[in-house]
Design a protein around this motif. Structure first.
Motif, PDB file in Angstrom:
ATOM      1  N   LEU A  53      -5.959 -10.874  -8.771  1.00  0.00           N
ATOM      2  CA  LEU A  53      -7.004 -10.166  -8.714  1.00  0.00           C
ATOM      3  C   LEU A  53      -6.602  -8.639  -8.440  1.00  0.00           C
ATOM      4  O   LEU A  53      -7.323  -7.660  -8.128  1.00  0.00           O
ATOM      5  N   ALA A  54      -5.215  -8.493  -8.167  1.00  0.00           N
ATOM      6  CA  ALA A  54      -4.567  -7.279  -7.950  1.00  0.00           C
ATOM      7  C   ALA A  54      -4.918  -6.040  -8.796  1.00  0.00           C
ATOM      8  O   ALA A  54      -5.159  -6.133  -9.735  1.00  0.00           O
ATOM      9  N   LYS A  55      -4.746  -4.890  -8.104  1.00  0.00           N
ATOM     10  CA  LYS A  55      -4.980  -3.612  -8.883  1.00  0.00           C
ATOM     11  C   LYS A  55      -3.794  -2.680  -8.755  1.00  0.00           C
ATOM     12  O   LYS A  55      -3.771  -2.609  -7.419  1.00  0.00           O
ATOM     13  N   LEU A  56      -3.321  -2.131  -9.684  1.00  0.00           N
ATOM     14  CA  LEU A  56      -2.336  -0.920  -9.514  1.00  0.00           C
ATOM     15  C   LEU A  56      -2.952   0.450  -9.574  1.00  0.00           C
ATOM     16  O   LEU A  56      -3.829   0.651 -10.357  1.00  0.00           O
ATOM     17  N   CYS A  57      -2.648   1.147  -8.492  1.00  0.00           N
ATOM     18  CA  CYS A  57      -2.971   2.719  -8.811  1.00  0.00           C
ATOM     19  C   CYS A  57      -1.989   3.584  -8.241  1.00  0.00           C
ATOM     20  O   CYS A  57      -1.261   3.278  -7.209  1.00  0.00           O
ATOM     21  N   PRO A  58      -1.975   4.812  -8.653  1.00  0.00           N
ATOM     22  CA  PRO A  58      -1.302   5.912  -8.096  1.00  0.00           C
ATOM     23  C   PRO A  58      -1.248   6.041  -6.426  1.00  0.00           C
ATOM     24  O   PRO A  58      -2.390   5.899  -6.107  1.00  0.00           O
ATOM     25  N   GLN A  59      -0.125   6.254  -6.026  1.00  0.00           N
ATOM     26  CA  GLN A  59      -0.026   6.518  -4.459  1.00  0.00           C
ATOM     27  C   GLN A  59      -1.259   7.618  -3.949  1.00  0.00           C
ATOM     28  O   GLN A  59      -1.778   7.576  -2.872  1.00  0.00           O
ATOM     29  N   LYS A  60      -1.272   8.643  -4.684  1.00  0.00           N
ATOM     30  CA  LYS A  60      -2.017   9.726  -4.337  1.00  0.00           C
ATOM     31  C   LYS A  60      -3.777   9.404  -4.289  1.00  0.00           C
ATOM     32  O   LYS A  60      -4.321   9.885  -3.821  1.00  0.00           O
ATOM     33  N   GLU A  61      -4.183   8.613  -5.336  1.00  0.00           N
ATOM     34  CA  GLU A  61      -5.449   8.111  -5.387  1.00  0.00           C
ATOM     35  C   GLU A  61      -5.916   7.155  -4.278  1.00  0.00           C
ATOM     36  O   GLU A  61      -5.185   6.170  -3.809  1.00  0.00           O
ATOM     37  N   SER A  62      -6.830   7.606  -3.524  1.00  0.00           N
ATOM     38  CA  SER A  62      -7.430   7.111  -2.129  1.00  0.00           C
ATOM     39  C   SER A  62      -8.601   6.055  -2.710  1.00  0.00           C
ATOM     40  O   SER A  62      -8.813   4.762  -2.127  1.00  0.00           O
ATOM     41  N   ILE A  63      -9.358   6.434  -3.522  1.00  0.00           N
ATOM     42  CA  ILE A  63     -10.471   5.766  -4.007  1.00  0.00           C
ATOM     43  C   ILE A  63     -10.305   5.439  -5.504  1.00  0.00           C
ATOM     44  O   ILE A  63      -9.815   6.208  -6.321  1.00  0.00           O
ATOM     45  N   ILE A  64     -10.551   3.942  -5.817  1.00  0.00           N
ATOM     46  CA  ILE A  64     -10.323   3.502  -7.054  1.00  0.00           C
ATOM     47  C   ILE A  64     -11.762   3.247  -7.819  1.00  0.00           C
ATOM     48  O   ILE A  64     -12.705   2.771  -7.034  1.00  0.00           O
ATOM     49  N   SER A  65     -11.852   3.030  -9.151  1.00  0.00           N
ATOM     50  CA  SER A  65     -13.124   2.424  -9.673  1.00  0.00           C
ATOM     51  C   SER A  65     -12.881   0.851 -10.010  1.00  0.00           C
ATOM     52  O   SER A  65     -11.877   0.578 -10.294  1.00  0.00           O
ATOM     53  N   HIS A  86       0.625  -1.172  -0.054  1.00  0.00           N
ATOM     54  CA  HIS A  86      -0.160  -0.222   0.043  1.00  0.00           C
ATOM     55  C   HIS A  86       0.876   1.260   0.036  1.00  0.00           C
ATOM     56  O   HIS A  86       0.439   2.276  -0.777  1.00  0.00           O
ATOM     57  N   ARG A  87       2.086   1.097   0.405  1.00  0.00           N
ATOM     58  CA  ARG A  87       2.900   2.390   0.635  1.00  0.00           C
ATOM     59  C   ARG A  87       4.377   2.272   0.142  1.00  0.00           C
ATOM     60  O   ARG A  87       4.818   3.329  -0.080  1.00  0.00           O
ATOM     61  N   GLY A  88       4.756   1.122  -0.037  1.00  0.00           N
ATOM     62  CA  GLY A  88       6.385   1.002  -0.250  1.00  0.00           C
ATOM     63  C   GLY A  88       6.628   0.999  -1.717  1.00  0.00           C
ATOM     64  O   GLY A  88       7.884   1.180  -1.986  1.00  0.00           O
ATOM     65  N   CYS A  89       5.617   0.749  -2.430  1.00  0.00           N
ATOM     66  CA  CYS A  89       5.943   0.629  -3.919  1.00  0.00           C
ATOM     67  C   CYS A  89       5.458   2.268  -4.490  1.00  0.00           C
ATOM     68  O   CYS A  89       5.034   3.003  -4.036  1.00  0.00           O
ATOM     69  N   ASN A  90       6.448   2.083  -5.766  1.00  0.00           N
ATOM     70  CA  ASN A  90       5.918   3.549  -6.325  1.00  0.00           C
ATOM     71  C   ASN A  90       4.316   3.575  -6.967  1.00  0.00           C
ATOM     72  O   ASN A  90       3.912   4.458  -7.342  1.00  0.00           O
ATOM     73  N   MET A  91       3.874   2.511  -7.421  1.00  0.00           N
ATOM     74  CA  MET A  91       2.410   2.390  -7.402  1.00  0.00           C
ATOM     75  C   MET A  91       1.967   1.347  -6.387  1.00  0.00           C
ATOM     76  O   MET A  91       2.281   0.446  -6.056  1.00  0.00           O
ATOM     77  N   ARG A  92       0.772   1.933  -5.815  1.00  0.00           N
ATOM     78  CA  ARG A  92       0.066   1.274  -4.799  1.00  0.00           C
ATOM     79  C   ARG A  92      -0.448   0.028  -5.392  1.00  0.00           C
ATOM     80  O   ARG A  92      -1.111   0.223  -6.389  1.00  0.00           O
ATOM     81  N   ILE A  93      -0.200  -1.007  -4.670  1.00  0.00           N
ATOM     82  CA  ILE A  93      -0.680  -2.461  -5.133  1.00  0.00           C
ATOM     83  C   ILE A  93      -2.078  -2.660  -4.220  1.00  0.00           C
ATOM     84  O   ILE A  93      -1.844  -3.027  -2.814  1.00  0.00           O
ATOM     85  N   LEU A  94      -3.184  -2.977  -4.659  1.00  0.00           N
ATOM     86  CA  LEU A  94      -4.291  -3.659  -3.868  1.00  0.00           C
ATOM     87  C   LEU A  94      -4.430  -4.983  -4.297  1.00  0.00           C
ATOM     88  O   LEU A  94      -4.478  -5.139  -5.370  1.00  0.00           O
ATOM     89  N   HIS A  95      -4.580  -5.761  -3.299  1.00  0.00           N
ATOM     90  CA  HIS A  95      -4.343  -7.157  -3.603  1.00  0.00           C
ATOM     91  C   HIS A  95      -5.694  -8.025  -3.740  1.00  0.00           C
ATOM     92  O   HIS A  95      -5.961  -8.424  -5.016  1.00  0.00           O
ATOM     93  N   PHE A  96      -6.699  -7.596  -3.164  1.00  0.00           N
ATOM     94  CA  PHE A  96      -8.231  -7.506  -3.437  1.00  0.00           C
ATOM     95  C   PHE A  96      -8.549  -9.473  -3.093  1.00  0.00           C
ATOM     96  O   PHE A  96      -9.641  -9.891  -3.424  1.00  0.00           O
ATOM     97  N   ASP A  97      -7.435 -10.134  -2.581  1.00  0.00           N
ATOM     98  CA  ASP A  97      -7.730 -11.571  -2.192  1.00  0.00           C
ATOM     99  C   ASP A  97      -7.048 -12.119  -1.167  1.00  0.00           C
ATOM    100  O   ASP A  97      -6.275 -12.956  -1.168  1.00  0.00           O
TER     101      ASP A  97
END
Length: 390
Positions: free
Chosen positions: A229-241, A197-208
């Motif tokens: 099922l993971a999803k990558l998103c920018p660190q600044k984004e808190s909510i994803i679609s 969630h914090r240590g990568c340059n892109m936040r990785i949400l695992h979802f499983d």
């Protein structure tokens, strides 16, 4: 004589009519067969075109991420390292996992995938997402194979398998793990999730996040796996679609399948983590098909009640004050993590802090009112969702 001639003429006319009808039916059948064949060929072309495009899309993405990707192997390499798939380690909806050995003698786990689903998102996630990671609590992807219809992922070998084998009462292997070991595993998983969630340059949400997707090395150090099922998103984004629901019943955060509970974010992983460590403390699944459906208790409510009454949770292993303290911390943290409102759940950095801090500093969270449902005998085990607890 005249009657005889009339009968003969009638038979000839009937034969002519039947012959004409048979010819007409034959022509219609030929035309129908031609149309069906043409449609079938057309659909087949579309299918293979789409399939080909999916493969090409995956290939293009892999090339774009070539600098991040691990070593690429051929399918013949995979057969060689697994000795023609001789030793099977496990099987799931994704395919099978086989034991393998690299040329340098290093043991590996080879995950052979069944097929390329949809656009190949799950395969891409495994290769791209996990290739961005480097952490002691994240499983290491050593290589992959993408060759025609053959896809495989090569991971470091984890001799103790998944956490799922060790945390439920019905498993005899559970006795190998004491409370303190379970606590250290919980801390390790929390550090791995904090890194994603914090240590990568892109936040990785695992979802499983679930026990099946946490692997244990020879020292029972936990490593998060299965990023399909993971999803990558920018660190600044808190909510994803997020389109649709992803995850495993019993660990899915409320907002993932019903947006009225809030936005989907890294807090959705926090919920899954919380439910998992409550299972680790309770020694039972939050959704258990073996439980009598007429007496099944709401799992977090069961945990919370024992926390209030300061009751023993029937854990195996040696009982001492330090172990009881660790178990109590896991319960309180787990209950905070499964709060219905995502904004009320702690971030994983706070979870690590809470687990490693003093139990006296922890406040007991509000009583959970969402958890696994009561089931009627007619319900399928695959239809579990979250319902109110009394």
């Amino acid at each position: 004589m005249f009657l005889s001639l009339s009968l003969v003429a009638g038979r000839n006319n009937l034969k002519l009519i039947l012959g004409t009808a048979a010819l007409g039916i034959g022509i219609l059948l030929i035309l129908l067969f031609y149309i069906i064949r043409k449609l079938s060929l057309s659909e087949s072309r579309v299918f293979w075109k789409n399939r080909s495009e999916s493969y090409q899309n995956v290939e293009n993405i892999l090339k774009n991420y070539e600098c991040f990707s691990p070593k690429r192997y051929t399918y013949s390499d995979i057969k060689k390292m697994t000795n023609s798939f001789r030793v099977k380690l496990g099987q799931g909806g994704f395919g099978c996992v086989f034991k393998g050995t690299l040329e340098n003698g290093v043991l590996v786990a080879v995950k052979v995938l069944k097929g390329l689903k949809g656009s190949g998102e799950e395969f891409i996630n495994e290769v791209v997402a996990i290739s961005r990671t480097s952490h002691v609590n994240i499983v290491t992807l050593l290589g992959f194979c993408f060759e025609g219809r053959n896809r495989a992922l090569i991971y470091e070998f984890m001799p103790n398998g998944s956490l799922e084998r060790f945390i439920y009462d019905r498993n005899s292997t559970f006795r190998q793990l004491g409370r303190e070991t379970l606590y250290q595993i919980a801390v390790g998983i929390s550090r791995g999730l904090e890194y994603l969630h914090r240590g990568c340059n892109m936040r990785i949400l695992h979802f499983d996040i679930k026990p099946h997707n946490v692997l244990l090395d020879e020292d029972f150090c936990p490593k998060i796996s299965d990023f399909g099922l993971a999803k990558l998103c920018p660190q600044k984004e808190s909510i994803i679609s997020l389109l649709g629901t992803r995850g495993t019943a019993g660990y899915i955060a409320p907002e993932v399948f019903c947006r009225s509970f809030g936005g989907v974010s890294h807090k959705s992983d926090v919920y899954s983590y919380g439910m998992m460590i409550l299972e680790m403390v309770g020694g039972r699944k939050n959704i258990d098909d073996g439980v009598d459906q007429t007496t099944e208790l709401c799992f977090p409510h069961w945990i919370y009640k024992r926390l209030e009454l300061d009751e023993e949770l029937r854990l195996q292993g040696n009982v001492n004050e330090e172990a009881n303290e660790s178990a109590r911390k896991m319960i309180i943290v787990g209950l905070w993590c499964i709060q219905t409102d995502p904004s009320h759940r702690p971030a994983m950095s706070k979870v690590v802090e809470m687990l490693e801090g003093s139990p006296e500093s922890l406040q007991i969270p509000p009583k959970p009112f969402l958890s696994s449902p009561s089931r009627s005998p007619a319900e399928s085990s695959t239809t579990h969702f979250i319902t109110m607890c009394d």
